[in-house]
Design a protein around this motif. Structure first.
Motif, short mmCIF file in Angstrom:
data_model
loop_
_atom_site.label_atom_id
_atom_site.label_comp_id
_atom_site.label_asym_id
_atom_site.label_seq_id
_atom_site.Cartn_x
_atom_site.Cartn_y
_atom_site.Cartn_z
N UNK A 177 87.65 30.32 42.61
CA UNK A 177 86.97 31.36 43.41
C UNK A 177 85.95 30.72 44.35
N UNK A 178 85.78 31.32 45.54
CA UNK A 178 84.80 30.78 46.49
C UNK A 178 83.38 31.01 46.01
N UNK A 179 83.16 32.15 45.34
CA UNK A 179 81.82 32.52 44.87
C UNK A 179 81.90 32.93 43.40
N UNK A 180 80.99 32.38 42.59
CA UNK A 180 80.87 32.81 41.20
C UNK A 180 79.46 33.35 40.99
N UNK A 181 79.39 34.61 40.58
CA UNK A 181 78.09 35.27 40.34
C UNK A 181 77.75 35.11 38.85
N UNK A 216 88.20 32.87 37.12
CA UNK A 216 86.86 32.39 36.74
C UNK A 216 86.92 31.62 35.43
N UNK A 217 87.67 32.13 34.46
CA UNK A 217 87.81 31.41 33.18
C UNK A 217 88.32 30.00 33.44
N UNK A 218 89.33 29.89 34.29
CA UNK A 218 89.91 28.59 34.60
C UNK A 218 88.89 27.69 35.30
N UNK A 219 88.06 28.28 36.18
CA UNK A 219 87.08 27.51 36.94
C UNK A 219 85.97 26.93 36.06
N UNK A 220 85.54 27.70 35.04
CA UNK A 220 84.40 27.25 34.23
C UNK A 220 84.82 26.53 32.94
N UNK A 221 86.10 26.66 32.56
CA UNK A 221 86.54 26.07 31.29
C UNK A 221 86.32 24.56 31.25
N UNK A 222 86.37 23.94 32.43
CA UNK A 222 86.18 22.48 32.49
C UNK A 222 84.79 22.02 32.11
#
Length: 311
Positions: free
Chosen positions: A4-8, A214-220
């Motif tokens: 995602x371009x933006x994560x709130x 988002x889950x995929x983006x932060x899982x790392x």
């Protein structure tokens, strides 16, 4: 999957909570250069209330409004201190923990203006804390000290200490480090002296279950050993069905060679009874280790002890 371009990111509005979000933003920027993040601060009922937490329904007082903002779509990720997330009931429906960040220091800290250690505090010293876990352990190990109620975020408690409302404070080492106050620590207490709360030193990232991007983006950002430790600790708390007035303490430890252990204690509020269990996982998965240690405590009478405490 595209990032995602933006994560709130939604969080409590205390200085410590905002410092925790900065860590998440920094780690996300390193993982996904160019990603934009936005902070959505909320004030929780636990932050507003200065009385006993049990009157608000316990620790969930610090997570309820954060959860609501996430579920309402006002934010994409919630940052929680794991020690504040109740384990006696499931996460709000429709949400999951996507990552546990690498664990910080587990220990409790003594803050004393004169730099004394816990063992050096004279009889009658007023120690500021409202934690039933800390009060029970101090009553057991240092009965000559006097606990006085002390609520509010860490900055506010330090102000109250400086105003003379207590002679010393007990706070988390990790919390003081996060707000840049490590220099205030007189002594970092050993885990033997002060067994930590379940989930101590761990930040968790919670997402909506259906938000795969988002889950995929932060899982790392997740840390494998921390996941194993927290899974074990939270299963212990879940099986014990402890409430916010139950003095329960414990910590799991993942060794470098992959072995996992879990140490846990249950106290009466006056510290006169201490139940203790410590096991190694061997081939057990983390959740089974948590169950096994909880059962060992139940065999010693933990159920009656916990149920006898008003809440």
């Amino acid at each position: 999957m595209a990032v995602p371009e933006l994560i709130r990111i939604v969080t409590r509005s205390s200085p410590m909570a905002l410092a925790q979000v900065e860590r998440v933003r920094h780690e996300l920027a390193e993982l996904h250069p160019g990603i934009r993040t936005e902070v959505v601060p909320v004030t929780t009922s636990g932050d507003r209330w200065q009385g006993a937490l049990s009157a608000l329904g316990g620790k969930g007082a610090f997570t309820k409004e954060v959860d609501e903002a996430l579920l309402a779509g006002q934010a994409d990720v919630a940052v929680h201190c794991m020690k504040d997330v109740p384990a006696d009931r499931p996460l709000p429906a429709g949400t999951v923990f996507a990552a546990y960040l690498k664990r910080d220091d587990l220990r409790d800290a003594l803050v004393h203006p004169g730099g004394l250690t816990l063992d050096e505090l004279p009889e009658g010293t007023r120690v500021g804390t409202s934690s039933v876990r800390r009060i029970a352990q101090l009553a057991s190990s240092h009965p000559h000290l006097r606990c006085v109620p002390m609520r509010g975020n860490a900055n506010r408690r330090l102000d109250k200490l400086d105003d003379g409302q207590a002679d010393a404070l007990l706070l988390a080492v990790s919390g003081l480090e996060r707000i840049g106050m490590r220099s205030r620590i007189s002594e970092a207490l050993s885990l033997e002296t002060m067994c930590p709360p379940i989930g101590a030193g761990v930040l968790a990232l919670q997402c909506r279950q259906d938000d795969a991007a988002t889950i995929d983006a932060v899982a790392g950002l997740g840390h494998a050993d921390t996941w194993r430790e927290v899974t074990s600790e939270r299963m212990l708390l879940h099986v014990l069905q402890g409430h916010c007035n139950s003095p329960i303490a414990g910590y799991a430890r993942a060794e470098r060679d992959g072995r996992l252990s879990l140490r846990a204690r249950v106290f009466t509020p006056d510290g006169k009874t201490v139940l203790d269990a410590h096991e190694w996982a061997g081939p057990l998965d983390p959740a089974t280790l948590g169950t096994s240690v909880a059962v060992a405590l139940l065999r010693q009478g933990a159920r009656d002890l916990i149920d006898a405490i008003p809440h």
